[in-house]
Design a protein around this motif. Sequence first.
Motif, short mmCIF file in Angstrom:
data_model
loop_
_atom_site.label_atom_id
_atom_site.label_comp_id
_atom_site.label_asym_id
_atom_site.label_seq_id
_atom_site.Cartn_x
_atom_site.Cartn_y
_atom_site.Cartn_z
N ALA A 314 0.83 -1.20 0.00
CA ALA A 314 0.00 0.00 0.00
C ALA A 314 0.87 1.25 0.00
CB ALA A 314 -0.93 -0.01 1.21
N GLY A 315 1.96 1.21 0.78
CA GLY A 315 2.86 2.36 0.83
C GLY A 315 3.54 2.62 -0.50
N TYR A 316 4.04 1.55 -1.14
CA TYR A 316 4.69 1.72 -2.44
C TYR A 316 3.70 2.23 -3.47
CZ TYR A 316 9.24 -0.43 -1.44
OH TYR A 316 10.50 -0.68 -0.97
N ALA A 317 2.50 1.67 -3.48
CA ALA A 317 1.49 2.09 -4.46
C ALA A 317 1.13 3.56 -4.28
CB ALA A 317 0.25 1.21 -4.34
N TYR A 318 0.96 3.98 -3.03
CA TYR A 318 0.64 5.39 -2.77
C TYR A 318 1.76 6.30 -3.25
CZ TYR A 318 -0.02 9.73 -0.19
OH TYR A 318 -0.14 11.05 0.15
N SER A 319 3.00 5.92 -2.93
CA SER A 319 4.14 6.74 -3.33
C SER A 319 4.24 6.84 -4.84
CB SER A 319 5.43 6.14 -2.75
OG SER A 319 6.56 6.85 -3.19
N ILE A 320 4.08 5.73 -5.52
CA ILE A 320 4.14 5.74 -6.99
C ILE A 320 2.98 6.54 -7.57
CG2 ILE A 320 3.87 4.25 -9.02
CD1 ILE A 320 5.50 2.14 -7.47
N GLY A 321 1.80 6.43 -6.94
CA GLY A 321 0.65 7.20 -7.41
C GLY A 321 0.88 8.69 -7.31
N VAL A 322 1.50 9.14 -6.23
CA VAL A 322 1.78 10.57 -6.05
C VAL A 322 2.77 11.05 -7.10
CG1 VAL A 322 2.87 12.25 -4.51
CG2 VAL A 322 1.23 10.60 -3.59
#
Length: 448
Positions: A314-322
């Motif tokens: 979830a953390g990686y996905a959020y960071s990549i999304g930003v």
Amino acid sequence: MSGNADSKTVMLVCVGGPDRGQRIAVTEQPAAIGRASACELASDDPEVAERHVFVRLDGGKASFKVFDGCAAFVDGQRVLQGRLEPRQQLRIGRSLWQVETGGGGDDISSFLSNIGGRISDVAGLEKIEGFSPAAMFSEVWRKRTDEEMEQYFAVGTPSTTPPLNEVDTNWPKPWLFLKTFILAAIVYAGFVFAYNTFNNVLVLPGMLTIGAFVIPFSLIIFFLEMNVLRNVPLYQVLKLVFLGGILSVLLSLLLYQWTKLDSWMGAVGVGLIEESGKAAALLLVINKLKYRWTLNGMLFGAAIGAGFAAFESAGYAYSIGVDMGNNAMLHSITKRGVLSVCGGHVLWAALVGGALWRVRGDEQFRWEMLKDARFLRVFALCAGMHAIWDSPFSLPFYLKYIALGFVAWVALLSLIQSGLRQIRAAQTSGATEYFKQQKLAESAAAKP
């Protein structure tokens, strides 16, 4: 007993257990298998009776019938007589027999078995014997009622935990993990469809959350099914997913900050730190002595690993999304979920948990247990796989991850087999006496 096969002969081969490698030509003339010297095939399996079963050719197929007072199992089901179809396995004592089939399949099986044996040797585990993927997953497509699934989750209470002597120590046949995955995948696909169709950003948090947990939670159910003792309640598992997951994340972040191993050891440092963080989170349950079995430790490790994996994804996905946009976030969460079947935090933590419980047994945890070779070799294997997983080199078609997944699953199946044998041995002597004997054997082995 051996002979030249002809049109009226079928070869029955032992593929696992003490009699592994033995073979007998099944003809229309009945032939006995047992430990008595008068039998046509003299078994080396200590759990086989003097005269255990006779086999003969019936209608062109190998048929069998057990002698009075003996037991045999076909694909885990107890039977008194019957015919063996290709790929079916007949268990006599601790040995598994099946009809020899033509073609190159035996060479492939032998090749994979040899590789698996070497992997098990590296981890200090036993070689896998008598494992059949087709038999193990033969129940996954069978229709189940809601009531059956609800009862399946009712575990860990005095009324739902079976007595030790009633625990089935054959290879388990898990099925609920796949139904859990399908349900979660449908929900995830619904979020993806909603986002792509309506372009509504309000569905993104749900998509991210479900996507992060789809595979890890399905793997938890798999290890819950592997725990044939059925002595761990679902509440205990969920507590470790969330509390153990965040604790392992915090411990790993502290180790990153204190040691800086990742800055000078790269991927090797990452593997050491994160596997240590997840192992340390097992202290939450390490001294619950009623959970003293290797399979319990594997389930606990998988639960902590699932929490770590989901929170990290979830953390990686959020960071990549930003940084790169919502479509990149969607790609990240999907890719990480699919690849986690090949390896990752759930599988590695399950191995570490099983190895630690294997050392701990029914004793209070002591720090010197971490120096035991049975734990260290498995931990080193997991940290090494983690380091290779995070290393910058890659292979086409995700071959690096597939190879690591093969290694991880061989080690997991070997440890599951060890856990089943642990229960089987305890059923013979009683749990308390079994662990007492284990301590005496370990003490004797430690003496120079």
